[in-house]
Each structure stands twice: as structure tokens, then as C-alpha cells.
Design a protein around this motif. Structure first.
Motif, PDB file in Angstrom:
ATOM      1  N   ALA A  63       0.859  -1.181   0.000  1.00 41.44           N
ATOM      2  CA  ALA A  63       0.000   0.000   0.000  1.00 41.44           C
ATOM      3  C   ALA A  63       0.894   1.230   0.000  1.00 41.44           C
ATOM      4  N   GLU A  64       0.580   2.159  -0.871  1.00 41.10           N
ATOM      5  CA  GLU A  64       1.281   3.445  -0.894  1.00 41.10           C
ATOM      6  C   GLU A  64       0.322   4.499  -0.371  1.00 41.10           C
ATOM      7  N   VAL A  65       0.844   5.466   0.362  1.00 41.23           N
ATOM      8  CA  VAL A  65       0.037   6.555   0.886  1.00 41.23           C
ATOM      9  C   VAL A  65       0.641   7.861   0.385  1.00 41.23           C
ATOM     10  N   ARG A 127     -10.127 -19.779   1.795  1.00 38.75           N
ATOM     11  CA  ARG A 127      -9.894 -18.759   0.757  1.00 38.75           C
ATOM     12  C   ARG A 127     -10.450 -17.402   1.181  1.00 38.75           C
ATOM     13  N   LEU A 128     -11.623 -17.403   1.814  1.00 39.47           N
ATOM     14  CA  LEU A 128     -12.182 -16.140   2.300  1.00 39.47           C
ATOM     15  C   LEU A 128     -11.292 -15.526   3.381  1.00 39.47           C
ATOM     16  N   ARG A 129     -10.673 -16.370   4.209  1.00 37.76           N
ATOM     17  CA  ARG A 129      -9.723 -15.860   5.212  1.00 37.76           C
ATOM     18  C   ARG A 129      -8.529 -15.211   4.526  1.00 37.76           C
ATOM     19  N   GLY A 130      -8.165 -15.714   3.359  1.00 35.93           N
ATOM     20  CA  GLY A 130      -7.071 -15.101   2.607  1.00 35.93           C
ATOM     21  C   GLY A 130      -7.381 -13.668   2.235  1.00 35.93           C
ATOM     22  N   MET A 131      -8.620 -13.420   1.793  1.00 33.25           N
ATOM     23  CA  MET A 131      -8.997 -12.046   1.456  1.00 33.25           C
ATOM     24  C   MET A 131      -8.987 -11.166   2.703  1.00 33.25           C
ATOM     25  N   ALA A 132      -9.485 -11.713   3.810  1.00 32.70           N
ATOM     26  CA  ALA A 132      -9.457 -10.958   5.071  1.00 32.70           C
ATOM     27  C   ALA A 132      -8.015 -10.659   5.480  1.00 32.70           C
ATOM     28  N   GLY A 133      -7.107 -11.608   5.229  1.00 31.90           N
ATOM     29  CA  GLY A 133      -5.688 -11.391   5.517  1.00 31.90           C
ATOM     30  C   GLY A 133      -5.103 -10.269   4.675  1.00 31.90           C
ATOM     31  N   MET A 134      -5.495 -10.220   3.398  1.00 34.68           N
ATOM     32  CA  MET A 134      -5.034  -9.129   2.527  1.00 34.68           C
ATOM     33  C   MET A 134      -5.513  -7.789   3.073  1.00 34.68           C
ATOM     34  N   LEU A 135      -6.799  -7.709   3.421  1.00 34.46           N
ATOM     35  CA  LEU A 135      -7.356  -6.454   3.931  1.00 34.46           C
ATOM     36  C   LEU A 135      -6.656  -6.042   5.228  1.00 34.46           C
ATOM     37  N   GLY A 136      -6.409  -6.994   6.110  1.00 38.40           N
ATOM     38  CA  GLY A 136      -5.722  -6.676   7.362  1.00 38.40           C
ATOM     39  C   GLY A 136      -4.336  -6.097   7.131  1.00 38.40           C
ATOM     40  N   ARG A 137      -3.606  -6.668   6.195  1.00 35.15           N
ATOM     41  CA  ARG A 137      -2.264  -6.159   5.886  1.00 35.15           C
ATOM     42  C   ARG A 137      -2.330  -4.775   5.233  1.00 35.15           C
ATOM     43  N   ILE A 138      -3.291  -4.595   4.340  1.00 32.45           N
ATOM     44  CA  ILE A 138      -3.464  -3.285   3.706  1.00 32.45           C
ATOM     45  C   ILE A 138      -3.715  -2.231   4.783  1.00 32.45           C
ATOM     46  N   LYS A 139      -4.640  -2.510   5.679  1.00 31.60           N
ATOM     47  CA  LYS A 139      -4.990  -1.529   6.708  1.00 31.60           C
ATOM     48  C   LYS A 139      -3.806  -1.246   7.625  1.00 31.60           C
ATOM     49  N   ARG A 140      -3.034  -2.272   7.984  1.00 35.26           N
ATOM     50  CA  ARG A 140      -1.867  -2.049   8.834  1.00 35.26           C
ATOM     51  C   ARG A 140      -0.848  -1.171   8.119  1.00 35.26           C
ATOM     52  N   GLN A 141      -0.567  -1.490   6.846  1.00 36.82           N
ATOM     53  CA  GLN A 141       0.399  -0.682   6.090  1.00 36.82           C
ATOM     54  C   GLN A 141      -0.082   0.759   5.963  1.00 36.82           C
ATOM     55  N   VAL A 142      -1.356   0.943   5.682  1.00 38.14           N
ATOM     56  CA  VAL A 142      -1.907   2.295   5.532  1.00 38.14           C
ATOM     57  C   VAL A 142      -1.779   3.057   6.848  1.00 38.14           C
ATOM     58  N   ARG A 143      -2.134   2.407   7.957  1.00 41.59           N
ATOM     59  CA  ARG A 143      -2.008   3.049   9.266  1.00 41.59           C
ATOM     60  C   ARG A 143      -0.572   3.484   9.535  1.00 41.59           C
ATOM     61  N   GLU A 144       0.379   2.564   9.295  1.00 37.22           N
ATOM     62  CA  GLU A 144       1.787   2.859   9.565  1.00 37.22           C
ATOM     63  C   GLU A 144       2.305   3.979   8.668  1.00 37.22           C
ATOM     64  N   LYS A 145       1.967   3.940   7.386  1.00 32.81           N
ATOM     65  CA  LYS A 145       2.496   4.929   6.449  1.00 32.81           C
ATOM     66  C   LYS A 145       1.833   6.293   6.635  1.00 32.81           C
ATOM     67  N   ALA A 146       0.570   6.322   7.032  1.00 32.28           N
ATOM     68  CA  ALA A 146      -0.106   7.593   7.264  1.00 32.28           C
ATOM     69  C   ALA A 146       0.429   8.271   8.517  1.00 32.28           C
ATOM     70  N   ALA A 147       0.892   7.464   9.464  1.00 33.60           N
ATOM     71  CA  ALA A 147       1.417   8.006  10.720  1.00 33.60           C
ATOM     72  C   ALA A 147       2.869   8.466  10.594  1.00 33.60           C
ATOM     73  N   ALA A 148       3.561   7.974   9.565  1.00 30.33           N
ATOM     74  CA  ALA A 148       5.001   8.281   9.406  1.00 30.33           C
ATOM     75  C   ALA A 148       5.237   9.717   8.976  1.00 30.33           C
TER      76      ALA A 148
END
Length: 148
Positions: A63-65, A127-148
Motif C-alpha cells: 500500500a502506498e500513501v 480462501r475467504l480468510r485469505g482475502m481478510a488477511g489481505m485487507l488486514g495487511r493493507i490496513k496495517r500498512q496504511v495506518r503505519e504509512k499515514a502516521a510516518a
């Protein structure tokens, strides 16, 4: 059901829920075909992307911010194998539903969004957990990069 989602994502959920289970699988396949290729800066440096081990197929994302704070714009990039249409399809849905949104909008997406697509009878819970895993990682990256 989709009122708490960003407009583009709500439309995707509504489209999936408007058709039968076999048609949902066909739609998922379409999303896999429409997943944009990685930009050259990542294609040449795959180590910059984060793996998503919850997925049965190897998928990587970043994810890029652009900007700072809640109004910064999020851009998503995925590396997913074409021979894994379910995984690629989930990545395609996340890309279409979230790319270009603000940090605040991405972070507000409910964690259960993958369950709202009506795919539970068509694809495995793993497989549905895989999509949830993608979303979780996206949100974590976005949170970290927005705070930086």
C-alpha cells in the motif's frame, strides 16, 4: 448491508449479491483478469512487497500513501499468480474497491467485507480468510504509512 462501505466497494458487494452463486464465481474470475500489473518499480523489486501467508496461493501486496493524515490517498499494488484466479480475484476486488480512497475511508472498511460478497457457498472458508488477511495487511500498512 453495504451502506457502511465506500461507494466503489459497496457497488461491488451489491453486484455480487445480485447474482447466483455460479455467477459470483464468474465475477470473481473477471476481477482476477482485471487486476493491474505491478508497476515496474515493484516488479523489479518484489522484496518490497509483503507476503500474505493466509492465502493458499502466493500473493504479495504493498500500500502506498500519498500525503499525510486521514485525507492522504491510498494506492494498492498486488502480485498474484494468474493460475490462482480466486486469490487474484480477491486482490482485484480489493484494488477496485479501495485504490484511490483516502486513508480514513480505507481504515473504515469493516473487517467482514469478504463475507459480504456471498461467496461462502462457492469458495472455501480458507480462501475467504485469505482475502481478510489481505485487507488486514493493507490496513496495517496504511495506518503505519499515514502516521510516518
Amino acid at each position: 448491508m453495504s451502506g457502511d462501505l465506500p461507494t466503489a466497494f459497496a457497488a461491488i458487494v451489491d453486484d455480487f449479491n445480485a447474482v447466483t452463486a455460479p455467477d459470483r464465481l464468474q465475477m470473481l474470475l473477471e476481477f482476477s483478469r482485471n487486476l493491474p500489473a505491478l508497476p515496474e518499480r515493484y516488479a523489479e523489486h518484489p522484496e518490497l512487497l509483503e507476503p500474505v501467508p493466509e492465502c493458499q496461493s502466493p500473493i504479495f501486496l504493498i500500500a502506498e500513501v500519498d500525503g499525510a493524515g486521514d485525507d492522504a490517498v491510498v494506492h494498492l499494488h498486488f502480485s498474484a499468480p494468474q493460475e490462482s484466479p480466486t486469490t487474484s480475484g480477491f486482490a482485484g476486488i480489493l484494488h477496485e474497491g479501495l485504490d484511490g480512497l483516502t486513508v480514513a475511508d480505507v481504515l473504515a472498511v469493516p473487517a467482514d467485507v469478504s463475507d459480504r460478497l456471498g461467496l461462502a457457498e462457492a469458495v472455501s472458508p480458507l480462501r475467504l480468510r485469505g482475502m481478510a488477511g489481505m485487507l488486514g495487511r493493507i490496513k496495517r500498512q496504511v495506518r503505519e504509512k499515514a502516521a510516518a
